[in-house]
Design a protein around this motif. Structure first.
Motif, PDB file in Angstrom:
ATOM      1  N   ALA A 105       0.828  -1.205   0.000  1.00  0.00           N
ATOM      2  CA  ALA A 105       0.000   0.000   0.000  1.00  0.00           C
ATOM      3  C   ALA A 105       0.865   1.258   0.000  1.00  0.00           C
ATOM      4  N   GLU A 106       1.948   1.221   0.811  1.00  0.00           N
ATOM      5  CA  GLU A 106       2.822   2.397   0.863  1.00  0.00           C
ATOM      6  C   GLU A 106       3.574   2.582  -0.462  1.00  0.00           C
ATOM      7  N   LEU A 107       4.065   1.478  -1.045  1.00  0.00           N
ATOM      8  CA  LEU A 107       4.726   1.576  -2.340  1.00  0.00           C
ATOM      9  C   LEU A 107       3.774   2.096  -3.404  1.00  0.00           C
ATOM     10  N   ASP A 108       2.531   1.580  -3.380  1.00  0.00           N
ATOM     11  CA  ASP A 108       1.547   2.019  -4.359  1.00  0.00           C
ATOM     12  C   ASP A 108       1.288   3.517  -4.240  1.00  0.00           C
ATOM     13  N   ALA A 109       1.250   4.015  -2.998  1.00  0.00           N
ATOM     14  CA  ALA A 109       1.018   5.441  -2.786  1.00  0.00           C
ATOM     15  C   ALA A 109       2.165   6.273  -3.351  1.00  0.00           C
ATOM     16  N   VAL A 110       3.393   5.804  -3.134  1.00  0.00           N
ATOM     17  CA  VAL A 110       4.561   6.532  -3.630  1.00  0.00           C
ATOM     18  C   VAL A 110       4.595   6.508  -5.153  1.00  0.00           C
ATOM     19  N   LEU A 111       4.380   5.324  -5.734  1.00  0.00           N
ATOM     20  CA  LEU A 111       4.403   5.213  -7.199  1.00  0.00           C
ATOM     21  C   LEU A 111       3.327   6.082  -7.835  1.00  0.00           C
ATOM     22  N   SER A 112       2.167   6.164  -7.178  1.00  0.00           N
ATOM     23  CA  SER A 112       1.081   6.991  -7.716  1.00  0.00           C
ATOM     24  C   SER A 112       1.390   8.477  -7.577  1.00  0.00           C
ATOM     25  N   ALA A 113       1.933   8.873  -6.419  1.00  0.00           N
ATOM     26  CA  ALA A 113       2.224  10.288  -6.188  1.00  0.00           C
ATOM     27  C   ALA A 113       3.254  10.818  -7.171  1.00  0.00           C
ATOM     28  N   LEU A 114       4.195   9.978  -7.573  1.00  0.00           N
ATOM     29  CA  LEU A 114       5.243  10.399  -8.493  1.00  0.00           C
ATOM     30  C   LEU A 114       4.945  10.000  -9.935  1.00  0.00           C
ATOM     31  N   ALA A 115       3.776   9.368 -10.169  1.00  0.00           N
ATOM     32  CA  ALA A 115       3.379   8.955 -11.526  1.00  0.00           C
ATOM     33  C   ALA A 115       4.461   8.109 -12.185  1.00  0.00           C
ATOM     34  N   VAL A 116       5.035   7.173 -11.440  1.00  0.00           N
ATOM     35  CA  VAL A 116       6.151   6.377 -11.937  1.00  0.00           C
ATOM     36  C   VAL A 116       5.713   5.424 -13.045  1.00  0.00           C
ATOM     37  N   ILE A 117       4.566   4.769 -12.872  1.00  0.00           N
ATOM     38  CA  ILE A 117       4.143   3.769 -13.859  1.00  0.00           C
ATOM     39  C   ILE A 117       3.838   4.403 -15.215  1.00  0.00           C
ATOM     40  N   PRO A 118       3.071   5.485 -15.294  1.00  0.00           N
ATOM     41  CA  PRO A 118       2.856   6.089 -16.623  1.00  0.00           C
ATOM     42  C   PRO A 118       4.144   6.610 -17.242  1.00  0.00           C
ATOM     43  N   GLN A 119       5.033   7.161 -16.406  1.00  0.00           N
ATOM     44  CA  GLN A 119       6.287   7.643 -16.966  1.00  0.00           C
ATOM     45  C   GLN A 119       7.140   6.491 -17.500  1.00  0.00           C
ATOM     46  N   ALA A 120       7.176   5.386 -16.763  1.00  0.00           N
ATOM     47  CA  ALA A 120       7.937   4.222 -17.227  1.00  0.00           C
ATOM     48  C   ALA A 120       7.394   3.703 -18.551  1.00  0.00           C
ATOM     49  N   GLY A 121       6.076   3.776 -18.733  1.00  0.00           N
ATOM     50  CA  GLY A 121       5.493   3.344 -19.994  1.00  0.00           C
ATOM     51  C   GLY A 121       5.740   4.318 -21.127  1.00  0.00           C
ATOM     52  N   GLN A 122       5.770   5.619 -20.802  1.00  0.00           N
ATOM     53  CA  GLN A 122       5.932   6.632 -21.840  1.00  0.00           C
ATOM     54  C   GLN A 122       7.254   6.503 -22.578  1.00  0.00           C
ATOM     55  N   VAL A 123       8.306   6.112 -21.883  1.00  0.00           N
ATOM     56  CA  VAL A 123       9.633   6.116 -22.500  1.00  0.00           C
ATOM     57  C   VAL A 123       9.932   4.847 -23.279  1.00  0.00           C
ATOM     58  N   LEU A 124       8.994   3.915 -23.357  1.00  0.00           N
ATOM     59  CA  LEU A 124       9.193   2.672 -24.099  1.00  0.00           C
ATOM     60  C   LEU A 124       8.602   2.773 -25.494  1.00  0.00           C
ATOM     61  N   ASP A 125       9.122   1.956 -26.399  1.00  0.00           N
ATOM     62  CA  ASP A 125       8.511   1.897 -27.719  1.00  0.00           C
ATOM     63  C   ASP A 125       7.292   0.980 -27.670  1.00  0.00           C
ATOM     64  N   GLU A 126       6.624   0.831 -28.804  1.00  0.00           N
ATOM     65  CA  GLU A 126       5.356   0.111 -28.825  1.00  0.00           C
ATOM     66  C   GLU A 126       5.484  -1.324 -28.294  1.00  0.00           C
ATOM     67  N   ASN A 127       6.496  -2.050 -28.770  1.00  0.00           N
ATOM     68  CA  ASN A 127       6.652  -3.456 -28.363  1.00  0.00           C
ATOM     69  C   ASN A 127       6.986  -3.576 -26.889  1.00  0.00           C
ATOM     70  N   ASP A 128       7.922  -2.752 -26.423  1.00  0.00           N
ATOM     71  CA  ASP A 128       8.319  -2.815 -25.015  1.00  0.00           C
ATOM     72  C   ASP A 128       7.195  -2.366 -24.098  1.00  0.00           C
ATOM     73  N   ARG A 129       6.375  -1.421 -24.558  1.00  0.00           N
ATOM     74  CA  ARG A 129       5.279  -0.967 -23.706  1.00  0.00           C
ATOM     75  C   ARG A 129       4.246  -2.072 -23.526  1.00  0.00           C
ATOM     76  N   ALA A 130       3.997  -2.839 -24.603  1.00  0.00           N
ATOM     77  CA  ALA A 130       3.067  -3.967 -24.484  1.00  0.00           C
ATOM     78  C   ALA A 130       3.599  -4.998 -23.495  1.00  0.00           C
ATOM     79  N   TRP A 131       4.918  -5.277 -23.585  1.00  0.00           N
ATOM     80  CA  TRP A 131       5.532  -6.210 -22.622  1.00  0.00           C
ATOM     81  C   TRP A 131       5.415  -5.660 -21.203  1.00  0.00           C
ATOM     82  N   PHE A 132       5.658  -4.371 -21.054  1.00  0.00           N
ATOM     83  CA  PHE A 132       5.623  -3.729 -19.743  1.00  0.00           C
ATOM     84  C   PHE A 132       4.248  -3.871 -19.091  1.00  0.00           C
TER      85      PHE A 132
END
Length: 690
Positions: free
Chosen positions: A101-128
Motif C-alpha cells: 500500500a505504501e509503495l503504491d502510494a509513492v508510485l502513484s504520487a510520483l506517476a512512476v508507472i505512466p512515466q515508465a510506460g511513456q519512455v518505451l517503444d510500442e513493443n516494449d510498452r506492451a511487454w511492460f
C-alpha cells in the motif's frame, strides 16, 4: 512537502530503465521500479540528507505505518547500490505484504508507472503492461493500478527529450497530472510533429553523398556521417599560454618569428570551439574542406540532444531547434521580392519571412509538414540554431540581397545562433556578413587522416564488407597512402580523402594527381550508376536507352555537357541569352531534355525523358530537385567540385581546348576551379591534347 526535486530525479533515472533492469538482471518490474523510486531517498539518507526521507514519510505515512521509512533506515548501512536495494526490496515484498500500500502510494504520487510506460517503444510498452499486470495480480494489488495500466496501454509512445526532468518536459508530457488530466490530443500531435521533424532532419544530415563520389548505391547499407566524421580544426591558433582562453588570430609575422626561433606554435582552434565561441559564425574553407559536413554534424548532434538526451554540442544551448537552409534554394525566392514596391519599414520583415518560409517549405521534403506551426514558433521565439549553407553558391547579383536577408533574420527574429558556410575566395566584398566571426577550416593533419581511415574501414566492417583483420590492414594501408609524399596534399582535403577511401576500397591503385583521382571516381560512379537489374523500379527495358547507358563515351559526354550548362547557369553575366533565367546551379528539366535530345547524346525526346526518369531512381552524378516525389523540376550535381571538374572536362574536350578555356579564365571566381581542373585534365589525363 515539495516533491518536485524527488520527482525530477526519478524521471531522469527512468529513461532507458528497461536496459538498466536487464543489465542488473532484476526479476521483478514492480520491485525494480520501486527500487528506482526509493534509491534517491536511500542514497540521500546515506549522505546525511534527510529531506527526501521526510518527503517519503509525507506520502507513504498517509496510508499506513510508514514501513518504508523504517526499511530505508535499515537499508542505509547494508544497501550500497541500486542492485542491492532491488534484491532487498524483492525479498521484503514477499515477506511483508503491508509494504504494498505504501509503495503504491509513492508510485502513484510520483506517476512512476505512466512515466515508465511513456519512455518505451510500442513493443516494449506492451511487454511492460502485460508483465506488470501479472506481477501485481500475483501480489494482490492490481486494483490501484488497473486504470493507469489501461491508459498506458492506449497512449501513443513519446520519443522525446531524455532530459525529462526539466519543467519543459514535464509540461509536454503532463506526467505530474497524468492521473488527473486526460491526454491532450493537440499537444500530443504537436509533440509527434516535432519529433518527426528532428528525426527526419537528423537522417537527412547523416547521409553522405557517397553515390556522387563513387560510393555504393544500395538502400539502407550506406556509411553515414556520424560513422566517419572526424573533428575539424580552424587555422586560428589558441593563446600560447592558455589553451582554455579565448582565441586570437596570430599575425603572419608571429608565425614566422616562432618558426625561426624553433618554437612550436600553439594548437589550432577546433571548429567546434569556434562554434561555441561565436553565436554569429561564418565558417570558411576550400572546396571539399568540410564546411557543410561540419554544419550538418552540428545539427545532428543537437537533434540527438533533443531526441535522445545526448550531451549538447559544446557551447550550444541544448534547447535550440536545429534548422538547415540551403542558400542556393533561398536565392530564387529572394529574387522574386520587389522591395521597391514595399514601404521601407517592410523590407526587413519581408526578407526575414522569406528565410523562415523556405525553412517551413523544406518540411515537405523532410515529410514533416505537420511541424510548420512549431517551426514558426521557434523562429518567433528566436530559439533556433540556423545553418545557412553555401553562400558561395548564391549568384553574385543576389549576394547583397542574401546579406540583407541574413541581417533581417537576425534583427527580426533575434535568433540565438546562426552559422553560415562559404568558400574562402567567395567571402569578399558584398558577401562579407557584418557582425559575424569568420574562421577558416584547416587541412586534415596526419592524425585526422589516420582517424578517418580507421573510421571508414570500421564502418565497412560493421556493414559486413570486410572482416576485422582486413579492416585493420586496409585502414593502415590507406593511412600510409594518404600520408605519403605523393598524396599528402590531396588527402589534406576531407572530400578528396573520402574519394580516395572509396577508390582504395575497391583495391584500385590510388593516383597521385587530383584530376586522375576525379577521373577514376567518375568512372566508378558511372559504372555503378548504369548497372541495370531486371525488374528494378523505374528502369526501362528500352534497348536504345540501355545501349546509351553502356556507351562510356556518350554517357560521359552527356554528363560533361550537363555539368557545363549547370555551371554556366550560375554565371551572372550578360553573355547568356537570358541572364535572369537561372538563379542557382540547377538545370530545369526542360533545359536538360533539350540538351539530351540532341543527336550527340540520346537523339530522341522519349529517350531523354526515360533517361531522366532513370536518374530520378538512382542516386549518382546527377540528382533531381524540387517538384513532387519522382517528378523533379530541375537537376544538379550533388557536389559542386565534381560539377566543376566535368565542366572543365567539357571545355578541354572541344576541338580547340585552349581557346575554350581562355575566355572562361577571364570570368573570375565562378570559373576559377573549373578552368584549373580543365587545364590539369589536359595535362595529366591527356584528353584531346590538340
Amino acid at each position: 512537502m515539495d516533491l518536485t526535486p524527488w520527482k525530477e530525479t526519478v524521471y531522469e533515472r527512468l529513461w532507458n530503465w528497461r536496459a538498466r533492469m536487464q543489465a542488473l538482471e532484476a526479476k521483478s518490474v514492480y520491485a525494480f521500479l520501486s527500487a528506482t523510486t526509493l534509491w534517491p531517498v536511500l542514497h540521500a539518507a546515506q549522505q546525511g540528507d534527510l529531506a527526501p526521507l521526510f518527503a517519503l514519510g509525507s506520502v507513504a505515512g498517509g496510508v499506513g505505518s510508514n514501513l518504508l521509512a523504517t526499511r530505508i533506515q535499515r537499508w542505509k548501512d547494508s544497501c550500497d547500490s541500486e542492485e542491492a536495494t532491488i534484491a532487498a526490496l524483492e525479498e521484503e515484498l514477499t515477506a511483508e505484504p503491508a509494504l504494498h500500500a505504501e509503495l503504491d502510494a509513492v508510485l502513484s504520487a510520483l506517476a512512476v508507472i505512466p512515466q515508465a510506460g511513456q519512455v518505451l517503444d510500442e513493443n516494449d510498452r506492451a511487454w511492460f503492461v502485460q508483465t506488470l499486470r501479472a506481477e501485481l495480480d500475483r501480489l494482490g494489488n492490481l486494483a490501484p493500478h488497473q486504470t493507469v495500466l489501461n491508459q498506458v496501454n492506449s497512449t501513443i509512445t513519446v520519443k522525446g527529450n531524455r532530459n525529462i526532468a526539466t519543467a519543459q518536459a514535464r509540461d509536454i508530457f503532463s506526467i505530474e497530472n497524468y492521473y488527473a488530466a486526460p491526454p491532450d490530443p493537440v499537444a500530443d500531435a504537436a509533440d509527434r510533429a516535432r519529433t518527426r521533424f528532428l528525426d527526419r532532419l537528423r537522417r537527412f544530415c547523416r547521409v553522405l553523398p557517397l553515390p556522387a563520389l563513387g560510393g555504393e548505391t544500395g538502400l539502407g547499407d550506406e556509411v553515414t556521417l556520424d560513422q566517419v566524421y572526424i573533428g575539424l580544426n580552424t587555422t586560428t591558433r589558441l593563446e600560447e599560454d592558455s589553451p582554455e582562453a579565448a582565441p586570437r588570430r596570430k599575425r603572419q609575422a608571429d608565425h614566422e618569428a616562432l618558426f625561426r626561433l624553433g618554437i612550436e606554435e600553439p594548437p589550432l582552434l577546433p571548429a567546434q570551439q569556434a562554434a561555441a565561441l561565436s553565436d554569429r559564425l561564418a565558417l570558411l574553407g576550400d572546396p571539399g574542406a568540410g564546411k557543410s559536413t561540419f554544419a550538418r554534424q552540428l545539427l545532428v548532434n543537437l537533434a540527438d540532444t533533443l531526441l535522445d538526451g545526448a550531451p549538447p554540442p559544446e557551447g550550444v544551448p541544448p534547447d535550440l531547434l536545429p534548422v538547415l537552409v540551403t542558400l542556393r534554394n533561398l536565392a530564387p525566392r529572394l529574387a522574386t521580392i520587389d522591395l521597391n514596391a514595399l514601404p521601407g519599414d517592410r523590407h526587413s520583415p519581408t526578407l526575414a519571412a522569406a528565410v523562415r518560409d523556405l525553412a517551413v517549405a523544406d518540411l515537405d521534403r523532410l515529410e514533416a509538414a505537420a511541424f510548420a506551426d512549431g517551426l514558426r514558433d521557434a523562429f518567433d521565439a528566436g530559439r533556433c540554431l540556423l545553418v545557412l549553407d553555401g553562400l558561395d553558391e548564391v549568384p553574385y547579383r543576389l549576394r547583397e540581397r542574401v546579406r540583407a536577408a541574413v541581417a533581417a533574420v537576425l534583427s527580426h527574429f533575434r535568433l540565438a545562433r546562426v552559422l553560415v558556410t562559404c568558400r574562402v575566395r567567395s567571402y569578399v566584398e558584398e558577401a562579407v556578413l557584418p557582425g559575424f566571426d569568420a574562421y577558416t577550416l584547416a587541412p586534415f593533419n596526419p592524425e585526422q587522416k589516420r582517424a578517418f581511415a580507421h573510421a571508414w574501414y570500421t564502418a565497412q566492417k560493421d556493414l559486413g564488407r570486410v572482416d576485422a583483420a582486413e579492416a585493420e590492414r586496409k585502414a593502415e594501408d590507406l593511412t600510409s597512402a594518404a600520408t605519403s609524399d605523393e598524396l599528402r596534399e590531396l588527402s589534406d582535403n576531407p572530400m578528396l580523402l573520402t574519394t580516395m577511401a572509396m577508390i582504395h576500397q575497391r583495391e584500385i591503385s590510388l593516383p597521385h594527381e587530383r584530376v586522375r583521382l576525379y577521373d577514376l571516381a567518375v568512372e566508378v560512379m558511372l559504372r555503378r550508376w548504369r548497372k541495370h537489374r531486371a525488374g528494378e523500379r523505374g528502369l526501362t527495358e528500352d534497348p536504345d536507352l540501355l545501349a546509351f547507358l553502356k556507351d562510356d563515351n556518350r554517357l560521359r559526354a552527356a554528363m560533361e555537357r550537363l555539368a557545363y550548362e549547370a555551371h554556366r547557369a550560375g554565371l551572372p553575366d550578360l553573355e547568356r541569352e537570358d541572364p535572369e533565367a537561372h538563379d542557382n546551379f540547377d538545370l530545369s528539366r526542360g533545359d536538360a531534355l533539350t540538351l539530351l535530345e540532341q543527336p550527340a547524346y540520346l537523339g530522341r525526346t522519349d529517350l531523354a525523358n526515360a533517361f531522366l526518369d532513370y536518374v530520378d531512381q538512382r542516386s549518382g552524378l546527377l540528382v533531381g530537385r524540387g517538384g513532387r516525389h519522382r517528378q523533379p523540376t530541375s537537376y544538379s550535381f550533388p557536389h559542386r567540385t565534381f560539377q566543376e571538374y566535368l565542366a572543365g572536362c567539357y571545355l578541354v574536350g572541344q576541338r580547340h581546348p585552349y581557346r575554350a578555356l581562355v575566355p572562361h579564365a577571364d570570368d573570375g571566381e565562378h570559373w576559377n576551379v573549373a578552368v584549373a581542373l580543365g587545364a590539369e585534365e589536359l595535362l595529366h589525363n591527356r584528353r584531346n591534347p590538340t
